[in-house]
Design a protein around this motif. Structure first.
Motif, PDB file in Angstrom:
ATOM      1  N   VAL A   3       0.897  -1.183   0.032  1.00  0.00           N
ATOM      2  CA  VAL A   3      -0.041  -0.023  -0.008  1.00  0.00           C
ATOM      3  C   VAL A   3       0.907   1.241  -0.010  1.00  0.00           C
ATOM      4  N   PRO A  18       2.364   4.847   0.706  1.00  0.00           N
ATOM      5  CA  PRO A  18       2.117   5.778   1.770  1.00  0.00           C
ATOM      6  C   PRO A  18       1.273   6.913   1.259  1.00  0.00           C
ATOM      7  N   ALA A  19       0.340   7.385   2.282  1.00  0.00           N
ATOM      8  CA  ALA A  19      -0.587   8.640   1.843  1.00  0.00           C
ATOM      9  C   ALA A  19       0.421   9.608   1.650  1.00  0.00           C
ATOM     10  N   PRO A  20       0.163  10.497   0.574  1.00  0.00           N
ATOM     11  CA  PRO A  20       1.060  11.860   0.367  1.00  0.00           C
ATOM     12  C   PRO A  20       0.911  12.777   1.550  1.00  0.00           C
ATOM     13  N   GLU A  21       1.876  13.447   1.950  1.00  0.00           N
ATOM     14  CA  GLU A  21       1.893  14.375   3.081  1.00  0.00           C
ATOM     15  C   GLU A  21       1.278  15.879   2.432  1.00  0.00           C
TER      16      GLU A  21
END
Length: 137
Positions: A50, A52-55
């Motif tokens: 998965v 990582p969600a972008p900051e």
């Protein structure tokens, strides 16, 4: 005797084959990684990566809190207005405290005050209008 030896060899080979088959049917032991889970049922689970969600661009990466990226100016402090004859307080280091004073001259950004000392003498000071040693009465 040769027949007995042959039978023993055949038995050993059969035992080895049985052990190999048992090992093939068992799940290989795995070390748990951060990105997958092992359950007591030992079922094979597919690994799914998965991303990582972008900051968001306005996040501070150490604190993970929103931090403004621009300097926010502080609102200007209201400057007291002094006129000739106004009463005020001035800090006198020689007297060791705040003294009552009167404004004798008010010019752009500066104030001259006159005050009485503890021994009865009179003193004058010229201070910036926003000085910590000058405050309205």
């Amino acid at each position: 005797q040769q027949q007995q030896q042959q039978q023993q060899q055949q038995q050993q080979q059969q035992q080895q084959q049985q052990q190999q088959q048992q090992q093939q049917h068992q799940q290989p032991s795995r070390q748990p990684d951060d990105d997958d889970l092992l359950f007591e049922t030992a079922r094979a689970l597919p690994r799914v990566k998965v991303p990582p969600a972008p900051e968001p661009p306005d996040m501070d990466f150490e604190t993970r809190r929103a931090v403004p990226r621009i300097a926010v100016p502080e609102p200007p402090k209201p400057q007291p207005q002094f006129a000739v004859g106004d009463e005020c307080s001035v800090y006198s280091a020689s007297s060791g405290g705040w003294m009552r004073a009167r404004v004798v001259r008010a010019e752009s950004g500066t104030v001259t005050v006159s005050y009485r000392l503890a021994d009865g003498g009179e003193a004058q000071k010229q201070l910036m209008i926003d000085s910590e040693n000058l405050r309205p009465a």
